[in-house]
Design an enzyme around this catalytic site. Sequence first.
Site, PDB file in Angstrom:
ATOM      1  N   THR A 120      -2.101   2.854   3.374  1.00 22.35           N
ATOM      2  CA  THR A 120      -1.319   4.091   3.478  1.00 22.35           C
ATOM      3  C   THR A 120      -0.576   4.005   4.793  1.00 22.35           C
ATOM      4  O   THR A 120      -0.970   3.240   5.674  1.00 22.35           O
ATOM      5  CB  THR A 120      -2.285   5.307   3.543  1.00 22.35           C
ATOM      6  OG1 THR A 120      -3.038   5.379   2.346  1.00 22.35           O
ATOM      7  CG2 THR A 120      -1.574   6.632   3.757  1.00 22.35           C
ATOM      8  N   GLY A 179      -7.141   5.116   4.572  1.00 29.14           N
ATOM      9  CA  GLY A 179      -8.469   4.671   4.164  1.00 29.14           C
ATOM     10  C   GLY A 179      -8.953   5.405   2.930  1.00 29.14           C
ATOM     11  O   GLY A 179      -8.147   6.013   2.209  1.00 29.14           O
ATOM     12  N   THR A 209       1.741   6.968   0.484  1.00 30.19           N
ATOM     13  CA  THR A 209       0.869   5.895  -0.003  1.00 30.19           C
ATOM     14  C   THR A 209       1.065   5.624  -1.484  1.00 30.19           C
ATOM     15  O   THR A 209       1.530   6.501  -2.227  1.00 30.19           O
ATOM     16  CB  THR A 209      -0.606   6.312   0.221  1.00 30.19           C
ATOM     17  OG1 THR A 209      -1.461   5.216  -0.077  1.00 30.19           O
ATOM     18  CG2 THR A 209      -1.007   7.484  -0.665  1.00 30.19           C
ATOM     19  N   SER A 236       0.814  -1.215   0.000  1.00 31.16           N
ATOM     20  CA  SER A 236       0.000   0.000   0.000  1.00 31.16           C
ATOM     21  C   SER A 236       0.844   1.260   0.000  1.00 31.16           C
ATOM     22  O   SER A 236       0.296   2.365   0.008  1.00 31.16           O
ATOM     23  CB  SER A 236      -0.905   0.011   1.232  1.00 31.16           C
ATOM     24  OG  SER A 236      -0.160   0.188   2.417  1.00 31.16           O
ATOM     25  N   ARG A 279      -5.278   9.718 -10.621  1.00 28.66           N
ATOM     26  CA  ARG A 279      -6.116   9.907  -9.422  1.00 28.66           C
ATOM     27  C   ARG A 279      -5.230  10.295  -8.228  1.00 28.66           C
ATOM     28  O   ARG A 279      -4.209   9.671  -7.970  1.00 28.66           O
ATOM     29  CB  ARG A 279      -6.873   8.631  -9.109  1.00 28.66           C
ATOM     30  CG  ARG A 279      -7.730   8.689  -7.822  1.00 28.66           C
ATOM     31  CD  ARG A 279      -7.019   8.101  -6.632  1.00 28.66           C
ATOM     32  NE  ARG A 279      -7.881   7.962  -5.462  1.00 28.66           N
ATOM     33  CZ  ARG A 279      -7.449   7.633  -4.246  1.00 28.66           C
ATOM     34  NH1 ARG A 279      -6.165   7.415  -4.046  1.00 28.66           N
ATOM     35  NH2 ARG A 279      -8.268   7.535  -3.234  1.00 28.66           N
TER      36      ARG A 279
HETATM   37  N1  GLY Z   1      -5.831   7.254   1.820  1.00 29.30           N
HETATM   38  C1  GLY Z   1      -5.132   6.861   0.678  1.00 29.30           C
HETATM   39  C2  GLY Z   1      -5.858   7.111  -0.573  1.00 29.30           C
HETATM   40  O1  GLY Z   1      -7.066   7.087  -0.621  1.00 29.30           O
HETATM   41  O2  GLY Z   1      -5.193   7.338  -1.557  1.00 29.30           O
END
Ligand code: GLY
Length: 350
Positions: free
Chosen positions: A200, A252, A218, A83, A228
């Site tokens: 993350t 999250g 992350t 992650s 994105r």
């Molecule tokens: N919290 C990490 C993400 O949504 O990219």
Amino acid sequence: MKRYSRRDFLKRGGALGALAAATGGPVPVFPVPDTGTPFRAVASGNGFRATDKAMSVLRAGGDPLDAVIAGVNIVEDDPDDMSVGYGGLPNEDGIVELDASVMYGPTHTAGAVASLRNIKNPSKVARLVMERTDHVLLVGEGALKFARAHGFKEENLLTDKARAAWLRWKETMSDRDNWFPPRTADLPAEVRSVMSTHGTINCLALDAKGRLAGVTTTSGLSWKLAGRVGDSPIIGAGLYVDNDIGAAGSTGRGEANLQTCASFRIVDLMGRGLSPGSACLKVCEAIAEKTKLVPRLCDDQGRPKFGLEFYALNRKGEFGAAALYEGSRYAAHDGAENRLRESAYLFKRG
Ligand code: GLY
């Protein structure tokens, strides 16, 4: 862990008005550590090694920003954490794109990078954006160019394991395209599931001089659309530090956080007197309420169909964490002991 009843909790948060009705279990007491040392390091549940490392930097007299970055670098470099950093799950095109931010309390400055490719330690690049530019956020090709200018080595961040998971997702996404799925039995166990993930790492630290710092890093949502950007590199969403109050960060579903500026709100709530854990939980409640406006994101009980977790540390050294759902843990080194602790939560699972 000793627990408070909800009535006790409501009393503690009473100055801010009644909380929305929550359906979770008992609210944990958020500890006020009295460990005889002012050092603190707090991180998401995958950050146990990060808090350990951060504490060793703090104890050696290091700066909290050095401490948190050294801590998360361990996880960024680890191919087994899928992650974050090297080995992170890629976007829909099979390319790893990383997001990270840092914020330093004593100067109230921040730096961040988003959609950064080929550099396994985006947290270090984010720090340089803060320290060596007049900007806060660099993205994509510009962020990569900046990293190259500072001598960062480019490498392929897609490990075989992450590539196999991506391929599995791609081949099972649709029965109306030309990709045939493999037999599940032929796959390694870790790539049989192709669920989207939002892992993350966030790490926060406080030193003996009252200096606070934080970092969030992350690979973002797996299989995301190219370009994105999640909450992690957005100051006020994935990370916020105010040296007069405290620091907060999140892991999250970034989209939910981006629409609620959760880290800023948690720090603001701490500034109004809430404990770190209570502030995190209150923001969970606010997010659950707003999510009801979007039925596709709700289960049949009207609860969010996603996970979101928050971590907070105030300038007195109090810390806490809360998640939408039970079962989340966070790492905290209170100066005496490093351990994983239960986060407060809003909803029981099931
Ligand atoms: N919290 C990490 C993400 O949504 O990219």
